[in-house]
Design a protein around this motif. Structure first.
Motif, PDB file in Angstrom:
ATOM      1  N   LEU A   1       0.976  -0.988   0.214  1.00  0.00           N
ATOM      2  CA  LEU A   1       0.134  -0.096  -0.265  1.00  0.00           C
ATOM      3  C   LEU A   1       0.626   1.358   0.176  1.00  0.00           C
ATOM      4  CD1 LEU A   1      -2.779  -0.843   2.564  1.00  0.00           C
ATOM      5  CD2 LEU A   1      -3.169  -0.904   0.288  1.00  0.00           C
TER       6      LEU A   1
ATOM      7  N   TRP B   1      -2.906   5.479   1.259  1.00  0.00           N
ATOM      8  CA  TRP B   1      -3.454   4.311   1.120  1.00  0.00           C
ATOM      9  C   TRP B   1      -3.729   4.043   2.645  1.00  0.00           C
ATOM     10  CZ3 TRP B   1      -4.846   0.478  -3.198  1.00  0.00           C
ATOM     11  CH2 TRP B   1      -4.433   0.763  -4.993  1.00  0.00           C
TER      12      TRP B   1
ATOM     13  N   LYS C   1     -10.811   2.916  -1.135  1.00  0.00           N
ATOM     14  CA  LYS C   1      -9.731   3.108  -2.078  1.00  0.00           C
ATOM     15  C   LYS C   1      -9.331   1.150  -2.470  1.00  0.00           C
ATOM     16  CE  LYS C   1      -7.953   6.981  -1.800  1.00  0.00           C
ATOM     17  NZ  LYS C   1      -6.395   7.604  -1.662  1.00  0.00           N
TER      18      LYS C   1
END
Length: 277
Positions: free
Chosen positions: A43, A47, A54
């Motif tokens: 990630l 995020w 997301k």
């Protein structure tokens, strides 16, 4: 970059946001295994401190690129994570990723629309209110282990219950009527099926114990004669009987203390203080 001087919580989030984080996204909510997919993602920082939606959007986009004939619609999907007892918990679409998903955690893409944190909180309040109203107009079955509730005075539903009360002994939990079904997890213990079938009741037996413990088990095993005696009573009854150590050993045996352990202690004392003391 120097970490913030704020609270411990602020520093915790700072370091977590800096550390690498990987998650495993799985889609298995389909009987056709050929449509299943697992995606491993490292990630980006934005995020980790962003909403879980997301992750969902990224997976759906990747999935649809390789499944033209079986595309997923993000608006009617949600994500879940592992929880205790092999259960999964759904995650709110606006929950922060590092708050609800561990590093290298498993995330499951499931059918059904997602909810926001506000919607989840509202549902909890409504459920609590419904439960409060139900408890005000109903009574609970007095049979051991039955969770049924019904209007005072009936009608009384069928019920599956336990014949005897629960036993909480050390860390073990079981029903006295079903001693072979022990559990060390309270939720699993509560879900052990009853061994009796009948009709619910609201009658209470005043002298009826609600649960048993180690003393109750000892009393059932040895009878009420196993109750502790005062030293004076013990000496009065045992006068002129067996030697003191033998009588003392007998008492400890009644209390479920192993005779071998008693002998080891006595031998140790004799070695330390001499045979005649």
């Amino acid at each position: 970059q120097t970490p913030p001087r704020g609270s411990t919580v602020d520093r915790y989030y700072y370091f977590r946001s800096k550390a690498k984080m990987k998650v495993f996204l799985h889609y298995e909510d389909n009987e056709d295994s050929s449509l299943h997919k697992t995606l491993k993602i490292t990630l980006p920082k934005s995020w980790k401190t962003g909403p879980t939606e997301k992750l969902l959007g990224q997976f759906v986009e990747s999935y649809n690129q390789s499944h033209e004939d079986a595309k997923l619609d993000m608006t009617v999907m949600h994500i879940e994570t592992d929880a205790e007892n092999e259960k999964r918990i759904p995650l709110a679409s606006d929950a922060i990723v590092i708050d609800v998903i561990p590093d290298r955690g498993n995330v499951y893409i499931c059918h059904g629309p997602s909810k926001t944190l506000e919607e989840e909180e509202r549902e909890k309040r409504e459920a609590a209110e419904r439960k409060k109203e139900e408890r005000a107009r109903t009574v609970q079955c007095t049979h051991y282990g039955c969770k049924n509730r019904f209007p005072r005075g009936g009608p009384y539903p069928k019920c599956q219950y336990h014949a005897r009360p629960p036993v909480f002994h050390e860390t073990a939990k079981f029903w006295a009527c079903c001693p072979h079904k022990k559990s060390y997890d309270f939720e699993i213990f509560e879900n052990i099926p009853g061994c009796q079938e009948g009709i619910c009741s609201e009658e209470k037996v005043e002298e009826q114990k609600q649960f048993l413990g180690g003393c109750d088990l000892r009393e059932e095993l040895h009878g009420k004669g196993s109750e502790l005696k005062s030293i004076d009573d013990f000496n009065r009854v045992q006068q002129g009987g067996a030697p003191v150590l033998d009588r003392l050993k007998s008492v400890f045996t009644e209390l479920d203390i192993e005779a071998e352990l008693f002998d080891q202690v006595v031998d140790g004392l004799r070695m330390e203080y001499g045979e005649d003391n």
